[in-house]
Design an enzyme around this catalytic site. Structure first.
Site, PDB file in Angstrom:
ATOM      1  NE  ARG A   1      81.111  69.276  26.949  1.00  0.00           N
ATOM      2  CZ  ARG A   1      82.042  68.483  26.729  1.00  0.00           C
ATOM      3  NH1 ARG A   1      80.348  67.449  26.586  1.00  0.00           N
ATOM      4  NH2 ARG A   1      82.350  67.897  27.054  1.00  0.00           N
TER       5      ARG A   1
ATOM      6  CG  HIS B   1      87.719  68.378  24.592  1.00  0.00           C
ATOM      7  ND1 HIS B   1      87.253  68.364  26.289  1.00  0.00           N
ATOM      8  CD2 HIS B   1      86.573  66.130  24.659  1.00  0.00           C
ATOM      9  CE1 HIS B   1      86.226  67.042  26.852  1.00  0.00           C
ATOM     10  NE2 HIS B   1      85.865  66.727  26.125  1.00  0.00           N
TER      11      HIS B   1
ATOM     12  CD  GLN C   1      88.800  62.693  26.850  1.00  0.00           C
ATOM     13  OE1 GLN C   1      87.072  63.421  26.969  1.00  0.00           O
ATOM     14  NE2 GLN C   1      88.750  61.287  26.544  1.00  0.00           N
TER      15      GLN C   1
ATOM     16  CG  ASP D   1      85.929  62.760  18.821  1.00  0.00           C
ATOM     17  OD1 ASP D   1      85.089  62.307  19.226  1.00  0.00           O
ATOM     18  OD2 ASP D   1      86.265  63.766  18.528  1.00  0.00           O
TER      19      ASP D   1
ATOM     20  CB  CYS E   1      86.863  61.539  23.950  1.00  0.00           C
ATOM     21  SG  CYS E   1      85.965  61.803  22.445  1.00  0.00           S
TER      22      CYS E   1
ATOM     23  NE  ARG F   1      87.295  64.458  30.206  1.00  0.00           N
ATOM     24  CZ  ARG F   1      86.524  64.489  29.635  1.00  0.00           C
ATOM     25  NH1 ARG F   1      85.891  64.353  29.297  1.00  0.00           N
ATOM     26  NH2 ARG F   1      86.576  65.835  30.192  1.00  0.00           N
TER      27      ARG F   1
HETATM   28  N1  NVA Z   1      84.701  65.838  18.421  1.00  0.00           N
HETATM   29  C1  NVA Z   1      83.503  65.482  19.952  1.00  0.00           C
HETATM   30  C2  NVA Z   1      84.113  65.254  20.655  1.00  0.00           C
HETATM   31  C3  NVA Z   1      83.127  65.262  21.942  1.00  0.00           C
HETATM   32  C4  NVA Z   1      83.793  64.001  23.697  1.00  0.00           C
HETATM   33  C5  NVA Z   1      83.065  66.897  19.840  1.00  0.00           C
HETATM   34  O1  NVA Z   1      82.760  68.290  19.860  1.00  0.00           O
HETATM   35  O2  NVA Z   1      80.820  66.799  19.728  1.00  0.00           O
HETATM   36  N1   CP Z   2      84.077  62.721  25.644  1.00  0.00           N
HETATM   37  C1   CP Z   2      83.666  63.770  26.363  1.00  0.00           C
HETATM   38  O1   CP Z   2      84.097  65.178  26.945  1.00  0.00           O
HETATM   39  O2   CP Z   2      82.039  63.560  26.650  1.00  0.00           O
HETATM   40  P1   CP Z   2      81.191  63.876  27.391  1.00  0.00           P
HETATM   41  O3   CP Z   2      80.460  65.254  26.175  1.00  0.00           O
HETATM   42  O4   CP Z   2      79.753  63.264  27.664  1.00  0.00           O
HETATM   43  O5   CP Z   2      80.896  64.984  28.335  1.00  0.00           O
END
Ligand code: NVA
Ligand code: CP
Length: 339
Positions: free
Chosen positions: A106, A133, A136, A229, A270, A322
């Site tokens: 990540r 992502h 997800q 989101d 998400c 998830r």
């Molecule tokens: N668009 C959000 C998704 C979090 C799961 C981010 O990247 O922070």
């Molecule tokens: N939805 C998601 O990826 O959550 P986290 O940032 O908690 O992993």
């Protein structure tokens, strides 16, 4: 399905059949977990989880999923490794690939996960970058399948920042699975034109349609699935909040929007979500911008508390999924049990 040895870096690399097989394998693993049927098929393997950004769901899904499959797990957080500071991503890939059977990443740049995938020599799973992502989406689609018994032909509406990792990945997923994707967002927050064209080619094969509008009412009308989101994603500077609120407050998913969808519609997110001032950020945004933008005065940003707590909301089922879907990805890419 035989995806042993494959990376999961973007769903663009997977066929609709492979995506469907992963969703079905996830449903099977979910059933087994609920029934207490052990599935420790990978007891001699180890995985490493590389996180440059914070996480609750993704980290826990990979950890619990790996442990349920019998694997050993190492977590390396934002300050826990040499990667990117004293060691290149390419070298990190070659070191970790010799010790582990699979690598989750990540981070920020999609090119970093591409490099890991190219040089690790073991499966690499994208746990979120600024661009995509994919894990997800598998959880989201398992959740939709559980609710409607199918994916194909459903109207899927995404409101908000449609060019972030979620907007991009949901558009790809909908195109692959023959769904009708509607993005309701200001034009400058629509996905990248090149990605739209790629998805349009996929859609032409699957019967999906891709639709973009600046009107949240048109986007949400008769929707089966309403999705949103956060308005500011991890890694974006704090300074963008003001302009993002200014652009996106008309796209907040509130009861008017929910009622505009089908009565059978589900609400998805998400997570994490800003739906009140019981988080540090939600509270700060409410205090800073509430006067100029009454719609955010209670810390309800992309979604209201009423919507997220409504019977139509499936966000916690989605969060649980998830784990089942990530487990399926690890199992299918690390073994040939499911050929
Ligand atoms: N668009 C959000 C998704 C979090 C799961 C981010 O990247 O922070
Ligand atoms: N939805 C998601 O990826 O959550 P986290 O940032 O908690 O992993």
């Amino acid at each position: 399905m035989n995806i042993k040895g494959r990376n999961l870096i973007t769903l663009l690399d997977y066929t609709p059949e492979e995506i469907q097989d992963l969703i079905d394998l996830s449903a099977k693993l979910k059933y087994e977990k609920r029934e207490g049927i052990s599935h420790k098929h990978l007891h001699d393997k180890n995985v490493v989880l590389l996180f440059q950004k914070d996480s609750t769901r993704t980290r826990c899904a990979f950890e619990v999923g790996a442990l349920d499959l019998g694997m050993g797990v190492t977590y390396l957080g934002p300050t826990g490794s040499q990667m990117g500071k004293k060691e290149s991503v390419k070298d990190t890939a070659r070191v970790l690939g010799r010790m582990y059977d699979g690598i989750e990443f990540r981070g920020y740049k999609q090119s970093d996960v591409d490099i890991l995938g190219k040089y690790a020599g073991v499966p690499v799973w994208n746990g979120l970058t600024d661009t995509y992502h994919p894990t997800q989406i598998l959880a989201d689609f398992l959740t939709i399948q559980e609710q409607f018994g199918k994916l194909k032909g459903l109207k899927f509406t995404y409101l908000g920042d449609a060019r972030n990792n979620m907007g991009n990945s949901l558009m790809i997923g909908c195109a692959k699975m023959g769904m009708h994707f509607f993005a309701g967002a200001p034009k400058d927050l629509w996905p990248d034109q090149k990605l739209i064209e790629t998805c349009a080619e996929i859609a032409a094969e699957t019967g999906a349609t891709l639709n973009f509008t600046e009107d949240p009412i048109i986007a949400s009308e008769h929707a089966d699935v309403l999705y949103t989101d956060v308005w500011v994603s991890m890694g974006e500077p704090q300074e963008v909040w003001k302009s993002r609120i200014n652009e996106l407050y008309p796209y907040q998913v509130n009861m008017n929007i929910l009622r505009n969808a089908k009565p059978t519609a589900i609400f998805m997110h998400c997570l994490p979500a800003f739906h009140g001032n019981d988080t540090e950020v939600g509270k700060e945004i409410a205090e800073t911008f509430g006067k100029d933008y009454p719609v955010v005065a209670k810390g309800e940003l992309e979604v209201t508390n009423e919507v997220i707590e409504s019977e139509q909301s499936v966000v916690f089922e989605e969060a649980e999924n998830r784990m089942h879907t990530i487990k399926a990805v690890m199992l299918a890419t690390l073994s040939d049990l499911y050929v």
